[in-house]
Design an enzyme around this catalytic site. Structure first.
Site, short mmCIF file in Angstrom:
data_model
loop_
_atom_site.label_atom_id
_atom_site.label_comp_id
_atom_site.label_asym_id
_atom_site.label_seq_id
_atom_site.Cartn_x
_atom_site.Cartn_y
_atom_site.Cartn_z
N ARG A 120 -26.75 -93.71 -96.78
CA ARG A 120 -25.66 -92.74 -96.97
C ARG A 120 -24.51 -93.38 -97.76
NH1 ARG A 120 -29.15 -90.18 -94.99
NH2 ARG A 120 -28.96 -88.36 -93.65
N SER A 151 -24.12 -84.15 -90.59
CA SER A 151 -23.77 -85.28 -89.72
C SER A 151 -22.36 -85.74 -90.03
CB SER A 151 -24.72 -86.45 -89.96
OG SER A 151 -26.05 -86.07 -89.74
N GLU A 167 -18.83 -90.07 -91.95
CA GLU A 167 -19.71 -89.93 -93.12
C GLU A 167 -19.07 -89.10 -94.25
OE1 GLU A 167 -22.23 -89.18 -95.72
OE2 GLU A 167 -22.70 -87.61 -94.27
N1 EPU Z 1 -30.20 -86.71 -80.01
C1 EPU Z 1 -29.48 -86.60 -78.85
N2 EPU Z 1 -28.59 -85.58 -78.73
C2 EPU Z 1 -28.39 -84.67 -79.73
C3 EPU Z 1 -29.15 -84.77 -80.91
C4 EPU Z 1 -30.04 -85.81 -81.04
O1 EPU Z 1 -29.65 -87.41 -77.93
O2 EPU Z 1 -27.56 -83.80 -79.54
C5 EPU Z 1 -31.15 -87.81 -80.18
C6 EPU Z 1 -32.53 -87.25 -80.28
O3 EPU Z 1 -33.24 -87.63 -79.14
C7 EPU Z 1 -33.13 -87.86 -81.50
C8 EPU Z 1 -32.07 -88.74 -82.09
O4 EPU Z 1 -30.86 -88.45 -81.41
O5 EPU Z 1 -34.21 -88.68 -81.18
C9 EPU Z 1 -31.91 -88.50 -83.59
O6 EPU Z 1 -31.60 -87.14 -83.83
P1 EPU Z 1 -32.11 -86.35 -85.13
O7 EPU Z 1 -33.57 -86.53 -85.30
O8 EPU Z 1 -31.60 -84.97 -85.04
O9 EPU Z 1 -31.48 -87.10 -86.36
P2 EPU Z 1 -30.07 -87.84 -86.58
O10 EPU Z 1 -30.31 -89.29 -86.56
O11 EPU Z 1 -29.04 -87.30 -85.65
C10 EPU Z 1 -30.32 -88.06 -89.19
C11 EPU Z 1 -29.51 -87.72 -90.41
C12 EPU Z 1 -29.62 -86.24 -90.72
C13 EPU Z 1 -31.08 -85.91 -90.96
C14 EPU Z 1 -31.87 -86.29 -89.69
C15 EPU Z 1 -33.35 -86.08 -89.82
C16 EPU Z 1 -27.68 -89.33 -90.53
C17 EPU Z 1 -26.21 -89.57 -90.39
N3 EPU Z 1 -28.11 -88.10 -90.22
O12 EPU Z 1 -29.72 -87.38 -88.08
O13 EPU Z 1 -28.92 -85.99 -91.93
O14 EPU Z 1 -31.26 -84.54 -91.24
O15 EPU Z 1 -31.66 -87.68 -89.38
O16 EPU Z 1 -33.92 -87.13 -90.54
O17 EPU Z 1 -28.40 -90.24 -90.91
C18 EPU Z 1 -26.74 -85.46 -92.72
O18 EPU Z 1 -26.66 -86.59 -93.17
O19 EPU Z 1 -25.79 -84.63 -92.86
C19 EPU Z 1 -27.90 -85.07 -91.95
C20 EPU Z 1 -27.99 -83.89 -91.31
#
Ligand code: EPU
Length: 342
Positions: free
Chosen positions: A166, A238, A338
């Site tokens: 990012r 995010s 971010e």
């Molecule tokens: N989780 C929680 N609580 C929540 C949501 C998620 O505990 O409310 C846990 C879930 O168990 C999951 C983990 O957090 O295993 C990761 O969640 P998620 O797969 O939704 O992905 P993320 O790491 O929160 C990142 C990117 C997103 C991208 C997704 C999918 C960043 C900052 N964000 O989110 O990108 O869509 O992975 O690959 O790296 C963005 O940058 O705007 C964005 C949406």
């Protein structure tokens, strides 16, 4: 012909948070020639400037006492292939998700894991957008940008863009110095589906050989389930980066929190889910008490801050600060914001 200026313009339609800040002057450019004429014209040097694409990664905390330039160029061109990849040149003002669908329809797969990411093509290299195991950098050939100091169009390859998680030079040293005008993508001639993320694999479980469009559709459905539609609930995706910690820190945290998940990075460090940390601190679905709860944490994805209607940028920032405080206190981790804060 220099483009037309508008004065005292509401920025609400130009940022996905829907924050009602105003710009002293606003201009939309529809060609690179117009942008160059603008840069060479008398209004350019009159105060601060901000370039926006889709406005999906910015938080306005006050009115902008300067010139907001919206890049509204359109079009794409297949430049040929180099034996490995199609090279596809796309104008900066095209919508990102629009490009994903155009490329799939044309038979140039490779962007499907990045389906439904809001924003424009020109903004995509700024934060090196990524989702479901694919980052822009893997599909990037080069870009063309207007160098504001010389007035010339320059070409930059991936090394010159300094891509990270990012992150890129466009968020750092070059932020005020250049404007991205087009991006050239490399899309593999021999394509393979990338569906190792559990959510994606499970959605495609009944499909033994998913096409790129199937992958895009699955990811679009996953995102629609958990991410708010900015037209309904203002947000910028995010709000924090996922923090990366060393293996020792990860093990120590994990000793107290056995459910803590992490993805090991190529350098051995571990990327944690900021959403999980925020959730664990009890913030999911909660609004900030000050400001009448207008700034809140999304109830389906704790990494996304939302404007429930009428929130100011300051309300969102205060919420972010309260979250940072709690995560710091409980886990000893400093979350990094971010989007761009203006
Ligand atoms: N989780 C929680 N609580 C929540 C949501 C998620 O505990 O409310 C846990 C879930 O168990 C999951 C983990 O957090 O295993 C990761 O969640 P998620 O797969 O939704 O992905 P993320 O790491 O929160 C990142 C990117 C997103 C991208 C997704 C999918 C960043 C900052 N964000 O989110 O990108 O869509 O992975 O690959 O790296 C963005 O940058 O705007 C964005 C949406």
């Amino acid at each position: 012909m220099p483009p037309t200026f508008r004065r005292d313009v509401s920025l609400a339609p130009f940022n996905t948070f829907g924050i009602a800040a105003r710009a002293r002057r606003f201009v939309s450019v529809e060609s690179v020639d117009e942008l160059q004429a603008l840069r060479d014209g008398p209004e350019w040097d009159d105060g601060p400037r901000l370039v926006v694409g889709g406005g999906s990664n910015v938080l306005f905390t006050r009115d902008f006492d300067g010139l907001v330039v919206r890049i509204a160029t359109r079009g794409h061109r297949h430049l040929g292939d180099d034996g490995h990849d199609h090279l596809v040149e796309v104008e900066a003002g095209e919508s990102w998700d629009g490009l994903v669908r155009i490329s799939l329809a044309a038979g140039w797969p490779g962007l499907e894991n990045l389906a439904l990411i809001p924003g424009s093509v020109g903004a995509s290299p700024v934060q090196n957008i990524g989702a479901y195991g694919v980052e822009l950098v893997e599909r990037f050939a080069w870009l063309e940008a207007l160098d504001l100091s010389s007035g010339r169009i320059v070409r930059m390859d991936a090394a010159a863009c300094g891509f990270g998680y990012r992150d890129s030079v466009f968020k750092r040293g070059l932020r005020e110095r250049i404007v991205i005008v087009r991006v050239v993508f490399r899309l593999p001639l021999r394509w393979e589906a990338r569906i190792d993320y559990a959510d994606v694999a499970s959605r495609l479980a009944s499909n033994s050989s998913p096409s790129a469009t199937d992958v895009a559709d699955a990811i679009t459905a996953i995102r629609r389930d958990k991410l708010p539609d900015p037209r309904v609930l203002g947000n910028a995706g995010s709000f924090f980066k996922n923090p990366v910690v060393d293996a020792t820190t990860f093990d120590a945290l994990r000793a107290d929190e056995p459910d803590l998940a992490g993805r090991v990075q190529p350098d051995g460090r571990v990327k944690l889910a900021a959403a999980w940390l925020i959730d664990r601190c009890g913030w999911k679905g909660r609004g900030l008490e000050g400001g009448g709860g207008r700034a809140a944490v999304h109830d389906r994805q704790a990494l996304v801050l939302v404007n429930r209607g009428g929130a100011s940028g300051a309300d969102i920032l205060a919420l972010a600060e309260a979250i940072r405080h709690d995560v710091g206190e409980r886990f000893g981790i400093a979350l990094e914001v971010e989007p761009l804060i203006v």
